[in-house]
Motif scaffolding. Structure first.
Motif, PDB file in Angstrom:
ATOM      1  N   PRO A  90     -35.126  -1.221 -11.218  1.00 53.36           N
ATOM      2  CA  PRO A  90     -35.660  -0.345 -10.169  1.00 53.36           C
ATOM      3  C   PRO A  90     -34.703  -0.169  -8.983  1.00 53.36           C
ATOM      4  O   PRO A  90     -34.311  -1.150  -8.345  1.00 53.36           O
ATOM      5  CB  PRO A  90     -36.957  -1.043  -9.746  1.00 53.36           C
ATOM      6  CG  PRO A  90     -36.793  -2.462 -10.186  1.00 53.36           C
ATOM      7  CD  PRO A  90     -35.953  -2.426 -11.413  1.00 53.36           C
ATOM      8  N   PHE A  91     -34.363   1.070  -8.708  1.00 55.55           N
ATOM      9  CA  PHE A  91     -33.442   1.421  -7.621  1.00 55.55           C
ATOM     10  C   PHE A  91     -33.909   0.849  -6.285  1.00 55.55           C
ATOM     11  O   PHE A  91     -33.119   0.290  -5.515  1.00 55.55           O
ATOM     12  CB  PHE A  91     -33.328   2.953  -7.530  1.00 55.55           C
ATOM     13  CG  PHE A  91     -32.485   3.455  -6.395  1.00 55.55           C
ATOM     14  CD1 PHE A  91     -31.123   3.644  -6.560  1.00 55.55           C
ATOM     15  CD2 PHE A  91     -33.052   3.744  -5.163  1.00 55.55           C
ATOM     16  CE1 PHE A  91     -30.334   4.111  -5.515  1.00 55.55           C
ATOM     17  CE2 PHE A  91     -32.279   4.215  -4.105  1.00 55.55           C
ATOM     18  CZ  PHE A  91     -30.915   4.397  -4.286  1.00 55.55           C
ATOM     19  N   CYS A  92     -35.203   0.974  -6.007  1.00 59.36           N
ATOM     20  CA  CYS A  92     -35.713   0.578  -4.692  1.00 59.36           C
ATOM     21  C   CYS A  92     -35.636  -0.929  -4.462  1.00 59.36           C
ATOM     22  O   CYS A  92     -35.679  -1.387  -3.313  1.00 59.36           O
ATOM     23  CB  CYS A  92     -37.148   1.067  -4.508  1.00 59.36           C
ATOM     24  SG  CYS A  92     -38.315   0.374  -5.701  1.00 59.36           S
ATOM     25  N   ALA A  93     -35.522  -1.701  -5.534  1.00 56.49           N
ATOM     26  CA  ALA A  93     -35.399  -3.156  -5.390  1.00 56.49           C
ATOM     27  C   ALA A  93     -33.953  -3.602  -5.280  1.00 56.49           C
ATOM     28  O   ALA A  93     -33.680  -4.776  -5.021  1.00 56.49           O
ATOM     29  CB  ALA A  93     -36.067  -3.859  -6.573  1.00 56.49           C
ATOM     30  N   LEU A  94     -33.027  -2.664  -5.452  1.00 59.11           N
ATOM     31  CA  LEU A  94     -31.604  -2.984  -5.431  1.00 59.11           C
ATOM     32  C   LEU A  94     -30.891  -2.498  -4.175  1.00 59.11           C
ATOM     33  O   LEU A  94     -30.150  -3.250  -3.544  1.00 59.11           O
ATOM     34  CB  LEU A  94     -30.920  -2.356  -6.657  1.00 59.11           C
ATOM     35  CG  LEU A  94     -31.177  -2.988  -8.020  1.00 59.11           C
ATOM     36  CD1 LEU A  94     -30.727  -2.049  -9.125  1.00 59.11           C
ATOM     37  CD2 LEU A  94     -30.444  -4.325  -8.119  1.00 59.11           C
ATOM     38  N   VAL A  95     -31.109  -1.231  -3.827  1.00 56.65           N
ATOM     39  CA  VAL A  95     -30.270  -0.564  -2.828  1.00 56.65           C
ATOM     40  C   VAL A  95     -30.920  -0.549  -1.456  1.00 56.65           C
ATOM     41  O   VAL A  95     -32.114  -0.287  -1.313  1.00 56.65           O
ATOM     42  CB  VAL A  95     -29.960   0.878  -3.282  1.00 56.65           C
ATOM     43  CG1 VAL A  95     -29.128   1.606  -2.233  1.00 56.65           C
ATOM     44  CG2 VAL A  95     -29.217   0.855  -4.615  1.00 56.65           C
ATOM     45  N   SER A  96     -30.091  -0.843  -0.448  1.00 52.90           N
ATOM     46  CA  SER A  96     -30.542  -0.807   0.945  1.00 52.90           C
ATOM     47  C   SER A  96     -29.572   0.039   1.759  1.00 52.90           C
ATOM     48  O   SER A  96     -28.355  -0.027   1.539  1.00 52.90           O
ATOM     49  CB  SER A  96     -30.598  -2.228   1.518  1.00 52.90           C
ATOM     50  OG  SER A  96     -31.132  -2.219   2.828  1.00 52.90           O
ATOM     51  N   PRO A  97     -30.067   0.843   2.703  1.00 52.16           N
ATOM     52  CA  PRO A  97     -29.175   1.634   3.565  1.00 52.16           C
ATOM     53  C   PRO A  97     -28.373   0.750   4.517  1.00 52.16           C
ATOM     54  O   PRO A  97     -28.495  -0.481   4.494  1.00 52.16           O
ATOM     55  CB  PRO A  97     -30.147   2.536   4.338  1.00 52.16           C
ATOM     56  CG  PRO A  97     -31.456   2.446   3.625  1.00 52.16           C
ATOM     57  CD  PRO A  97     -31.477   1.104   2.969  1.00 52.16           C
ATOM     58  N   GLU A  98     -27.592   1.406   5.343  1.00 48.79           N
ATOM     59  CA  GLU A  98     -26.828   0.718   6.399  1.00 48.79           C
ATOM     60  C   GLU A  98     -25.939  -0.379   5.826  1.00 48.79           C
ATOM     61  O   GLU A  98     -26.040  -1.553   6.187  1.00 48.79           O
ATOM     62  CB  GLU A  98     -27.773   0.146   7.470  1.00 48.79           C
ATOM     63  CG  GLU A  98     -28.636   1.191   8.156  1.00 48.79           C
ATOM     64  CD  GLU A  98     -29.684   0.579   9.061  1.00 48.79           C
ATOM     65  OE1 GLU A  98     -29.453  -0.551   9.556  1.00 48.79           O
ATOM     66  OE2 GLU A  98     -30.734   1.214   9.254  1.00 48.79           O
ATOM     67  N   ALA A  99     -25.074   0.023   4.912  1.00 50.29           N
ATOM     68  CA  ALA A  99     -24.132  -0.897   4.268  1.00 50.29           C
ATOM     69  C   ALA A  99     -24.843  -2.043   3.551  1.00 50.29           C
ATOM     70  O   ALA A  99     -24.325  -3.162   3.463  1.00 50.29           O
ATOM     71  CB  ALA A  99     -23.144  -1.450   5.293  1.00 50.29           C
ATOM     72  N   GLY A 100     -26.029  -1.746   3.022  1.00 55.04           N
ATOM     73  CA  GLY A 100     -26.778  -2.750   2.285  1.00 55.04           C
ATOM     74  C   GLY A 100     -27.522  -3.743   3.149  1.00 55.04           C
ATOM     75  O   GLY A 100     -28.101  -4.699   2.635  1.00 55.04           O
ATOM     76  N   LEU A 101     -27.562  -3.519   4.451  1.00 60.05           N
ATOM     77  CA  LEU A 101     -28.102  -4.520   5.375  1.00 60.05           C
ATOM     78  C   LEU A 101     -29.423  -4.134   6.027  1.00 60.05           C
ATOM     79  O   LEU A 101     -29.984  -4.922   6.798  1.00 60.05           O
ATOM     80  CB  LEU A 101     -27.081  -4.813   6.481  1.00 60.05           C
ATOM     81  CG  LEU A 101     -25.767  -5.452   6.007  1.00 60.05           C
ATOM     82  CD1 LEU A 101     -24.750  -5.438   7.144  1.00 60.05           C
ATOM     83  CD2 LEU A 101     -26.012  -6.882   5.515  1.00 60.05           C
ATOM     84  N   ALA A 102     -29.942  -2.956   5.749  1.00 53.40           N
ATOM     85  CA  ALA A 102     -31.141  -2.494   6.455  1.00 53.40           C
ATOM     86  C   ALA A 102     -32.329  -3.425   6.226  1.00 53.40           C
ATOM     87  O   ALA A 102     -33.043  -3.778   7.175  1.00 53.40           O
ATOM     88  CB  ALA A 102     -31.490  -1.076   6.023  1.00 53.40           C
TER      89      ALA A 102
END
Length: 294
Positions: free
Chosen positions: A217-229
């Motif tokens: 699942p994409f939503c469990a992997l990717v975070s905005p703000e250089a991965g730090l949001a």
């Protein structure tokens, strides 16, 4: 491809052929994949495959093996094909609604055991529980504990509930469908908060294997703000609910250690200590942050 791979007349020969073809496709762990799928198709353990290696493979078991291999050949992770994955010595149901538990995440459980007595009446929360692997493992190793498992995905929470039930722990785990960043929980109510939040950057995601991008699942992997949001949002959320002297354990990307420390060492976040723990490969992997003692 793999629907036709095992054509030989023994289990050993079929495994060798399937392993070679999975390897030719560039898939991860081809031999292990072939063994796990064969064990599933034949109703054997991996040891059983060795003991029965010279026996013929034909008929329905061969057809079942071919069907499973065909799915693997398309890149589908073995855990999703089998519907299960081991974590901290426990077996967990997994579906494409949840991330596949990974060995490096076990470091959070190991560190919790180092910090708290095994018989402590621990009160913990797992923010972003997914399959429930962390929550169930913690409840298992701390038999006097009680935990709260939170996830934004209702489908993921259903999987986590199933896993708690499977291990006889549903009576000590509560489940909450919510965003942990905005969640309003009673202040100072937990001794421990654990989290394995999304932390992959968009650029990193683009470079991940098809086995991850195509199925997890994409939503469990990717975070905005250089991965730090999500990690940045976790800081005040955890600080609010931790007791004095309580601990946050959070997994992050191996290249994010310095940035994560900067976030949690800001006085406004409310943590007295923040340190980075390394995983078995020597990579920065887990943040340990402590609320100030009273």
């Amino acid at each position: 491809m793999a629907a036709h791979a095992p054509h030989s007349d023994t289990i050993a020969a079929a495994l060798a052929a399937a392993s070679a073809e999975l390897a030719a496709l560039g898939l991860d762990a081809p031999r292990l994949s072939a063994e796990l799928l064969a064990a599933k198709a034949l109703g054997l353990t991996r040891l059983g495959l060795i003991l029965h290696a010279r026996e013929p493979l034909a008929g329905e078991p061969l057809a079942a093996f071919r069907a499973l291999l065909a799915r693997r050949a398309k890149g589908e992770p073995v855990a999703y094909i089998l519907g299960e994955k081991e974590f901290y010595g426990l077996n967990f149901r997994v579906t494409p609604d949840v991330l596949i538990p990974r060995p490096e995440t076990e470091l959070l459980v190991e560190e919790a055991l180092r910090l708290f007595l095994a018989d402590a009446p621990l009160r913990f929360a797992d923010f972003g529980t997914g399959s429930g692997a962390l929550a169930v493992a913690l409840a298992h190793v701390f038999p006097a504990s009680r935990g709260l498992a939170v996830d934004l995905s209702g489908a993921a929470l259903d999987v986590a509930r199933d896993n708690a039930r499977e291990h006889g722990l549903e009576g000590r785990l509560d489940f909450l469908h919510a965003d942990f960043i905005t969640l309003a929980l009673p202040a100072a109510s937990f001794d421990l908060v654990v989290a394995n939040p999304p932390y992959v950057t968009g650029a990193e995601y683009a470079g991940l294997s098809h086995e991850v991008r195509g199925f997890e699942p994409f939503c469990a992997l990717v975070s905005p703000e250089a991965g730090l949001a999500h990690i940045r949002g976790l800081a005040p959320a955890a600080a609010r609910v931790l007791k004095s002297g309580g601990v946050l354990l959070c997994e992050f990307g191996s290249g994010q250690g310095r940035a994560v420390l900067e976030i949690f060492r800001e006085p406004v976040q409310g943590f007295a200590q923040a340190e980075i723990l390394r995983d078995g490969a020597g990579l920065d992997r887990v943040l340990r942050a402590v609320r100030p003692a009273a």
